[in-house]
Design a protein around this motif. Structure first.
Motif, short mmCIF file in Angstrom:
data_model
loop_
_atom_site.label_atom_id
_atom_site.label_comp_id
_atom_site.label_asym_id
_atom_site.label_seq_id
_atom_site.Cartn_x
_atom_site.Cartn_y
_atom_site.Cartn_z
N UNK A 224 0.83 -1.20 0.00
CA UNK A 224 0.00 0.00 0.00
C UNK A 224 0.87 1.26 0.00
N UNK A 225 1.90 1.26 0.82
CA UNK A 225 2.81 2.41 0.85
C UNK A 225 3.47 2.61 -0.52
N UNK A 226 3.91 1.50 -1.13
CA UNK A 226 4.55 1.59 -2.45
C UNK A 226 3.58 2.12 -3.49
N UNK A 227 2.36 1.61 -3.48
CA UNK A 227 1.39 2.01 -4.49
C UNK A 227 0.95 3.46 -4.29
N UNK A 228 0.94 3.93 -3.06
CA UNK A 228 0.64 5.34 -2.84
C UNK A 228 1.74 6.23 -3.42
N UNK A 229 3.00 5.82 -3.25
CA UNK A 229 4.11 6.58 -3.82
C UNK A 229 4.06 6.55 -5.35
N UNK A 230 3.78 5.37 -5.92
CA UNK A 230 3.68 5.26 -7.37
C UNK A 230 2.53 6.10 -7.90
N UNK A 231 1.43 6.12 -7.17
CA UNK A 231 0.28 6.93 -7.59
C UNK A 231 0.64 8.41 -7.59
N UNK A 232 1.40 8.84 -6.59
CA UNK A 232 1.83 10.23 -6.53
C UNK A 232 2.73 10.57 -7.71
N UNK A 233 3.64 9.64 -8.05
CA UNK A 233 4.54 9.86 -9.19
C UNK A 233 3.74 9.93 -10.50
N UNK B 249 -3.98 4.11 -9.73
CA UNK B 249 -5.04 4.44 -8.78
C UNK B 249 -5.88 3.22 -8.44
N UNK B 250 -6.18 2.41 -9.45
CA UNK B 250 -6.97 1.20 -9.21
C UNK B 250 -6.22 0.23 -8.31
N UNK B 251 -4.92 0.03 -8.56
CA UNK B 251 -4.13 -0.87 -7.74
C UNK B 251 -4.02 -0.36 -6.31
N UNK B 252 -3.85 0.94 -6.15
CA UNK B 252 -3.77 1.52 -4.82
C UNK B 252 -5.07 1.33 -4.05
N UNK B 253 -6.20 1.61 -4.68
CA UNK B 253 -7.49 1.49 -4.01
C UNK B 253 -7.80 0.04 -3.67
N UNK B 254 -7.37 -0.89 -4.52
CA UNK B 254 -7.62 -2.31 -4.25
C UNK B 254 -6.91 -2.76 -2.98
N UNK B 255 -5.62 -2.43 -2.87
CA UNK B 255 -4.87 -2.82 -1.67
C UNK B 255 -5.41 -2.10 -0.44
N UNK B 256 -5.74 -0.84 -0.59
CA UNK B 256 -6.29 -0.06 0.53
C UNK B 256 -7.59 -0.69 1.05
N UNK B 257 -8.49 -1.02 0.15
CA UNK B 257 -9.78 -1.59 0.56
C UNK B 257 -9.61 -2.98 1.16
N UNK B 258 -8.64 -3.76 0.66
CA UNK B 258 -8.37 -5.07 1.25
C UNK B 258 -7.92 -4.93 2.71
#
Length: 250
Positions: free
Chosen positions: A170-179, A226-235
């Protein structure tokens, strides 16, 4: 021929302007929403909440209680062979007596009475099978209890590892989403500049189409991230049983 190319360029420009006019609104909304970042709770908080909520762990804990109760029962099983028995009887009883006088004459008398009789007794039994098998039963109950505890620990370890992986992901995907968001923002600015230059005839149509394709790819990359980030977040939220808060980055 020049007229045809000019008309073709204007036609493509109109189509792309309409497309990007609608897309810009959606991108702007998404970019504005990125000003609000998900406040990810500390890992230990998420772990504690997941372990407390997990239904399988609750089942394992109840299973341990069952096995502990079974062990206690096995340890006191021998007492069933020792007991106290009491009874009460009411009825009519006939009593016969005989007596002899000095002349050796026998006299017989009888009487009938109604009364209540009480009886109390203690019994002890020694079944050979119970005596020989008691150690095995207790040993088996202990082994089943330890097995249940080990299974619970295994379940906890497995859940912890899963949560840690999801948390770091989740932390990684949030950083990737920001990039991806920053790249999309830069691409959008570049696209606006190219549109103005194309409108003024400073950029050829081939370059305009190339920049448009690059910007489209950036948008797709952003939506994928964004989709990958939200998926991990909701899990993680579903496992922990609470929604991660949103904090403004402004």
């Amino acid at each position: 021929m020049k007229l045809s190319l000019k008309h073709l360029g204007l036609f493509l420009f109109c189509l792309l302007s309409i497309y990007y006019g609608n897309a810009q609104n959606d991108i702007s909304k998404s970019s504005n929403s990125l000003n609000d970042e998900i406040g990810i709770p500390p890992l230990q908080v998420v772990l504690d909440s997941v372990l407390k909520k997990n239904a399988m762990l609750k089942f394992r804990k109840h299973h341990i209680e069952v096995k502990a109760t079974t062990l206690k029962s096995e340890r006191t099983y021998w007492t069933r062979n020792i007991g106290l028995q009491a009874d009460t009887r009411y009825g009519t009883y006939d009593t016969y007596q005989s007596s002899a006088d000095s002349q050796t004459n026998s006299v017989y008398t009888s009487s009938t009475t109604s009364q209540i009789n009480y009886g109390v007794g203690v019994y002890i039994k020694f079944p050979i099978f119970d005596f020989l098998n008691r150690k095995n039963q207790i040993k088996l109950a202990k082994a089943e209890l330890e097995e249940a505890k080990s299974m619970k620990q295994f379940q906890e370890d497995e859940i912890r590892q899963t949560v840690i992986r999801l948390y770091q992901d989740l932390i990684l995907k949030q950083k990737l989403l920001r990039i991806k968001s920053e790249s999309l923002g830069n691409g959008r600015v570049n696209m606006e500049m190219v549109e103005r230059e194309f409108r003024n005839g400073l950029v050829p149509i081939a370059e305009y189409v190339r920049i448009t394709s690059i910007t489209s790819n950036m948008e797709m990359d952003y939506e994928q991230a964004k989709s990958e980030f939200l998926t991990v977040k909701q899990l993680l939220e579903d496992m922990a049983g609470f929604v991660f808060s949103v904090t403004s980055s402004n």
